[in-house]
Design a protein around this motif. Structure first.
Motif, PDB file in Angstrom:
ATOM      1  N   ASP A 156       4.379  -7.771  28.258  1.00  0.00           N
ATOM      2  CA  ASP A 156       3.966  -9.093  27.798  1.00  0.00           C
ATOM      3  C   ASP A 156       5.103 -10.102  27.901  1.00  0.00           C
ATOM      4  N   ILE A 157       4.731 -11.339  28.220  1.00  0.00           N
ATOM      5  CA  ILE A 157       5.672 -12.452  28.197  1.00  0.00           C
ATOM      6  C   ILE A 157       5.286 -13.321  27.011  1.00  0.00           C
ATOM      7  N   GLU A 158       6.174 -13.401  26.026  1.00  0.00           N
ATOM      8  CA  GLU A 158       5.917 -14.216  24.847  1.00  0.00           C
ATOM      9  C   GLU A 158       6.264 -15.665  25.172  1.00  0.00           C
ATOM     10  N   VAL A 159       5.391 -16.597  24.821  1.00  0.00           N
ATOM     11  CA  VAL A 159       5.586 -18.000  25.188  1.00  0.00           C
ATOM     12  C   VAL A 159       5.481 -18.911  23.966  1.00  0.00           C
ATOM     13  N   SER A 160       6.042 -20.099  24.108  1.00  0.00           N
ATOM     14  CA  SER A 160       5.899 -21.161  23.106  1.00  0.00           C
ATOM     15  C   SER A 160       5.538 -22.436  23.853  1.00  0.00           C
ATOM     16  N   ASP A 161       5.115 -23.459  23.119  1.00  0.00           N
ATOM     17  CA  ASP A 161       4.735 -24.702  23.789  1.00  0.00           C
ATOM     18  C   ASP A 161       5.931 -25.370  24.464  1.00  0.00           C
ATOM     19  N   SER A 162       7.122 -25.281  23.878  1.00  0.00           N
ATOM     20  CA  SER A 162       8.293 -25.908  24.511  1.00  0.00           C
ATOM     21  C   SER A 162       8.694 -25.161  25.782  1.00  0.00           C
TER      22      SER A 162
END
Length: 134
Positions: free
Chosen positions: A38-44
């Motif tokens: 998995d690649i964890e992402v955030s809006d920034s």
């Protein structure tokens, strides 16, 4: 009236937010399911990834138009059965979902090719020039 740069930032942030919400609805976590994990992402992170390549190659007005086409058309009517409408969240079009999936997948491919891992076994961006750009 918004300036071109302001409207570009607005639409870019809306696309990033919409993709984050899409991932949350799909997986109940802000992750992209990549082949090796998995690649964890955030809006920034998504905003930087989305705006990184086109920023040097397109004008602000063209980028704003491009980003707006990744979103579904805004529908102000409230959801059926709603008693109060406190606002609408942005939604990606099918094209927007495909584009963002391809963008994050390409980022994962790049990290996989580089192959650097940290002490936790996570793929990382190598120290140096690439870190300065991101």
């Amino acid at each position: 009236m918004m300036s071109n740069e302001t409207s570009c930032d607005f639409f870019c942030s809306r696309v990033a937010e919409a993709y984050l919400l899409h991932l949350m609805a799909l997986w109940r976590r802000p992750i992209y399911r990549y082949e090796t994990g998995d690649i964890e992402v955030s809006d920034s992170f998504l905003w930087g990834l989305l705006d990184g390549y086109p920023k040097d190659r397109m004008t602000s007005s063209y980028r704003a138009k491009f980003y707006s086409k990744l979103l579904k058309k805004f529908d102000p009517t409230p959801a059926k059965g709603a008693v109060i409408c406190g606002g609408k969240v942005p939604e990606l079009s099918k094209r927007g979902i495909k584009y963002m999936n391809a963008l994050v997948h390409g980022f994962g491919d790049m990290l996989e090719d580089i192959g650097d891992r940290d002490e936790y076994g996570l793929l990382t961006i190598p120290k140096g020039e690439l870190n300065d750009q991101i």
